[in-house]
Design an enzyme around this catalytic site. Structure first.
Site, PDB file in Angstrom:
ATOM      1  N   GLY B  29      23.803 -22.215 -16.250  1.00 54.71           N
ATOM      2  CA  GLY B  29      25.124 -22.557 -15.727  1.00 54.71           C
ATOM      3  C   GLY B  29      25.112 -23.093 -14.307  1.00 54.71           C
ATOM      4  N   CYS B 237      41.200 -31.274 -43.576  1.00 53.04           N
ATOM      5  CA  CYS B 237      40.792 -32.678 -43.497  1.00 53.04           C
ATOM      6  C   CYS B 237      41.323 -33.421 -44.724  1.00 53.04           C
ATOM      7  CB  CYS B 237      39.271 -32.766 -43.424  1.00 53.04           C
ATOM      8  SG  CYS B 237      38.647 -34.455 -43.554  1.00 53.04           S
ATOM      9  N   CYS B 240      37.911 -34.798 -46.718  1.00 53.68           N
ATOM     10  CA  CYS B 240      36.973 -33.902 -47.396  1.00 53.68           C
ATOM     11  C   CYS B 240      37.559 -32.523 -47.663  1.00 53.68           C
ATOM     12  CB  CYS B 240      35.673 -33.776 -46.592  1.00 53.68           C
ATOM     13  SG  CYS B 240      35.824 -32.734 -45.141  1.00 53.68           S
ATOM     14  N   CYS B 262      38.120 -34.964 -40.231  1.00 50.91           N
ATOM     15  CA  CYS B 262      37.102 -34.329 -39.405  1.00 50.91           C
ATOM     16  C   CYS B 262      36.698 -35.276 -38.294  1.00 50.91           C
ATOM     17  CB  CYS B 262      35.851 -34.029 -40.224  1.00 50.91           C
ATOM     18  SG  CYS B 262      36.114 -32.865 -41.547  1.00 50.91           S
ATOM     19  N   CYS B 268      31.778 -34.584 -42.358  1.00 58.98           N
ATOM     20  CA  CYS B 268      32.757 -35.018 -43.347  1.00 58.98           C
ATOM     21  C   CYS B 268      32.054 -35.754 -44.500  1.00 58.98           C
ATOM     22  CB  CYS B 268      33.775 -35.934 -42.674  1.00 58.98           C
ATOM     23  SG  CYS B 268      35.307 -36.130 -43.596  1.00 58.98           S
TER      24      CYS B 268
END
Lengths: 256, 289
Positions: B29, B237, B240, B262, B268
């Site tokens: 970080g 979605c 899909c 997606c 997808c």
């Protein structure tokens, strides 16, 4: 009684020029000390040295910390000093915009110090902010306004709320009433006097306005050219000035 | 191919970047400064990510680039071609087959494995920047762990919008120490930051590299009474039928027609190949595109 702040032989030089020198005093809990003097007399330099914004060239500033008693704030580590700066100390700037975050709402400004000491409950932070805005006479419906939408006097009151919210024991004020018109000044002084008494605050107030110290300060220190030339109880210094410069200062106040 | 050094950058530069990456991995970080180079693309197009990718790529790697989840946008296509040309590495659109994935603003839906590296393009690495303009001050705040200001931003969100409205670039605390900007990924992706793969973040213009090692604790900041919530459009979605993936909304016409799909195109397409069909979808055909 143990002093809250013990200042010993503070000196700060800017190259060969004197910022302030040979300043020593003790400040006791609940006491308000005024520092007066003309522009360039070193009073702001002194205040910044005491508050840890400047590092003095000599001397010691001992603060009575909650955990370990008297500690020299100049030699303590920076994290410790910054921790003091957001818990037990408060600093009120002359220009509110130096002490506020202008792009953050009033509530956020007051809440920042709480969040800095790990307050993590939004509802509590908000309630505390509303309480403090009320104490400085800012109505609750202004809590989500930014300080840019506030008048000068309100900004200054907001700055005071933001500083006092964590219950500090020592407040440094640099010309808190500078740039405000007299009626706003009077209300602000009233408010400050109330808060100081109610919270048993100790304060160091730098100003060139003798009326401010007359109202707020228990003790007075007069500075000229970086030196302290006279100290004493406020009324004593103002009513019976001994040093030629203090006499000049007192007689310079316009009478209406 | 022979006109370029492998992966465009010279070896000394790659070495310098690898040092920064190693330091970043050692201090999760923490933003490590590095001497960012001019790249043959404008700032904001992923110069940081490209330099990190160039430093970690080996000739055996398989490279994938996604831009907002998609493999076929201009940015993704041009960066993929760039490394095809300058490094000659194999490229793929399949998340599972890639060993290095450079991404802009998304984490793939499919979980990454320990042998995969995810490289993020970062516009502004400093999470405190919009609250504290001074770099000196923000560095000090990181050094002393003074992160109260980060909550001021969340406080402002709640006071203005009634909820934490920050939807992307949602600040996180890494391994209980550094507060980090996860780049502008949707906050839906924040829980995925704790993963098996190595995550590297490159900011070219700002000259910073940071990293999250595998299985590192990453906590999204929040309030006790307003806990962090990953959000997505409340839909499945339309192509899909996936209900768990992050969705893009597409306006179809000027009569209110819309479609959710997606954002991860590979996810997808894979699902459609497996026979899943959404509300507005048609069965997958190999030559449909």
């Amino acid at each position: 009684m143990r002093p809250l702040l013990q200042v010993e032989n503070i000196a700060k030089f800017y190259g060969a020029r004197i910022g302030c020198t040979d300043v020593s005093f003790d400040l006791y809990p609940g006491e308000v000390m005024g520092i007066v003097g003309e522009s360039g007399s070193g009073k702001s330099t002194l205040l910044n040295c005491l508050a840890g914004h400047l590092t003095p060239d000599h001397g010691a500033v001992r603060f009575d910390t909650r955990a370990e008693g008297l500690r020299d704030t100049i030699t303590m580590s920076e994290p410790e000093r910054r921790m003091l700066g957001r818990t037990d100390w408060a600093f009120v700037h002359q220009h509110a915009r130096d002490g506020l975050r202008m792009n953050v709402s009033a509530g956020g400004n007051v809440g920042e110090r709480l969040m800095a000491v790990n307050a993590r409950h939004y509802g509590d932070i908000r309630a505390e902010a509303i309480d403090w805005l009320g104490r400085v006479e800012i109505t609750e419906d202004r809590i989500d306004d930014r300080p840019t939408a506030f008048s000068g006097g309100m900004q200054q009151r907001l700055q005071i709320a933001r500083n006092l919210v964590t219950g500090p024991r020592l407040v440094f004020m640099d010309e808190p009433t500078g740039g405000l018109d007299v009626s706003v000044q009077a209300r602000l002084l009233d408010l400050l006097r109330g808060l100081v008494r109610e919270m048993n605050l100790s304060a160091i107030i730098v100003t060139h306005d003798l009326a401010v110290v007359r109202l707020l300060a228990d003790r007075l220190m007069v500075m000229k050219d970086g030196h302290v030339i006279e100290t004493g109880l406020t009324d004593q210094v103002l009513d019976d000035p001994q040093h030629a410069y203090t006499q000049l200062l007192v007689s310079s106040v316009l009478q209406v | 191919m022979s006109d370029y050094n492998f992966a465009y950058l010279d070896e000394q530069t790659k070495r310098m970047i690898r040092r920064a990456i190693l330091k970043g991995l050692a201090i999760p970080g923490y933003q490590v400064p590095f001497a960012s180079r001019e790249m043959p693309m404008p700032y904001g197009w992923g110069t940081g990510g490209v330099q990190v990718s160039a430093a970690v790529l080996t000739p055996d790697d398989t490279f994938k680039v996604i831009d907002q989840g998609a493999d076929d946008t201009t940015n993704a296509v041009s960066i993929r071609r760039f490394f095809q040309k300058t490094a000659g590495v194999a490229v793929t659109e399949a998340t599972a087959e890639a060993s290095v994935i450079q991404t802009r603003h998304r984490i793939p839906e499919q979980d990454l494995r320990a042998d995969q590296i995810l490289v993020y393009q970062v516009p502004i690495p400093e999470p405190l920047r919009f609250l504290e303009p001074s770099e000196v001050e923000t560095r000090k705040m990181h050094a002393l762990e003074e992160y109260g200001l980060m909550h001021v931003k969340l406080y402002e969100d709640i006071s203005q919008h009634g909820d934490i409205a920050t939807a992307y670039a949602y600040p996180v605390k890494v391994e209980g120490r550094y507060v980090m900007d996860p780049s502008p990924i949707p906050k839906f992706d924040n829980p995925k930051l704790e993963m098996a793969g190595i995550q590297l973040f490159g900011a070219g213009r700002e000259q910073r590299i940071y990293a999250i090692p595998p299985y590192t604790q990453v906590v999204s900041l929040d309030f006790d009474d307003y806990p962090f919530q990953p959000t997505k459009a409340d839909h499945a979605c339309d192509l899909c039928g996936a209900e768990e993936s992050y969705l893009d909304e597409l306006i179809m016409d000027d009569a209110g027609g819309r479609m959710f799909m997606c954002s991860d195109t590979d996810y997808c397409a894979t699902r459609r190949k497996q026979g899943h069909v959404g509300a507005q979808g048609v069965p997958y055909k190999e030559d449909a595109a």
